[in-house]
Design a protein around this motif. Structure first.
Motif, PDB file in Angstrom:
ATOM      1  N   LYS A 156       0.816  -1.217   0.000  1.00  0.00           N
ATOM      2  CA  LYS A 156       0.000   0.000   0.000  1.00  0.00           C
ATOM      3  C   LYS A 156       0.851   1.268   0.000  1.00  0.00           C
ATOM      4  O   LYS A 156       0.318   2.374  -0.055  1.00  0.00           O
ATOM      5  CB  LYS A 156      -0.951  -0.008   1.197  1.00  0.00           C
ATOM      6  CG  LYS A 156      -1.994  -1.128   1.094  1.00  0.00           C
ATOM      7  CD  LYS A 156      -2.984  -1.048   2.228  1.00  0.00           C
ATOM      8  CE  LYS A 156      -4.012  -2.140   2.103  1.00  0.00           C
ATOM      9  NZ  LYS A 156      -5.213  -1.720   1.406  1.00  0.00           N
ATOM     10  N   LEU A 186      -5.932   0.305   7.208  1.00  0.00           N
ATOM     11  CA  LEU A 186      -5.460  -0.296   5.963  1.00  0.00           C
ATOM     12  C   LEU A 186      -6.598  -0.855   5.117  1.00  0.00           C
ATOM     13  O   LEU A 186      -6.360  -1.356   4.020  1.00  0.00           O
ATOM     14  CB  LEU A 186      -4.447  -1.407   6.268  1.00  0.00           C
ATOM     15  CG  LEU A 186      -3.156  -0.962   6.943  1.00  0.00           C
ATOM     16  CD1 LEU A 186      -2.307  -2.169   7.294  1.00  0.00           C
ATOM     17  CD2 LEU A 186      -2.386   0.003   6.045  1.00  0.00           C
ATOM     18  N   CYS A 231      -8.355  -3.584   5.552  1.00  0.00           N
ATOM     19  CA  CYS A 231      -8.037  -4.987   5.305  1.00  0.00           C
ATOM     20  C   CYS A 231      -8.673  -5.849   6.390  1.00  0.00           C
ATOM     21  O   CYS A 231      -9.235  -5.343   7.348  1.00  0.00           O
ATOM     22  CB  CYS A 231      -6.525  -5.197   5.260  1.00  0.00           C
ATOM     23  SG  CYS A 231      -5.682  -5.004   6.848  1.00  0.00           S
TER      24      CYS A 231
END
Length: 68
Positions: free
Chosen positions: A12, A53, A55
């Motif tokens: 990322k 993030l 995620c």
């Protein structure tokens, strides 16, 4: 357990320092996580990382079958 946070950060383009600054997680906590030098992770820390993030937990943690 193996922590794969570093790989996700690399993918990322986010540094540990940026993650620490934006989430309030200490840089020493993140450094220990990234070097697999921890035996416990609080749910709060996991939640902050995953939310930041965007995620799932399994994206940053995996079962390490070699250390059994």
């Amino acid at each position: 357990m193996k922590i794969t946070l570093n790989q996700v950060l690399d993918q990322k383009g986010i540094s540990q320092n940026q993650l620490a600054k934006d989430t309030g997680i200490s840089t020493s906590t993140l450094r220990n996580l990234n070097h697999n030098r921890t035996t416990r992770i609080s749910f709060d820390v996991l939640e902050k990382i995953c939310m930041y993030l965007n995620c799932e937990i399994q994206d940053i943690l995996c079962l390490d079958h070699t250390s059994a």
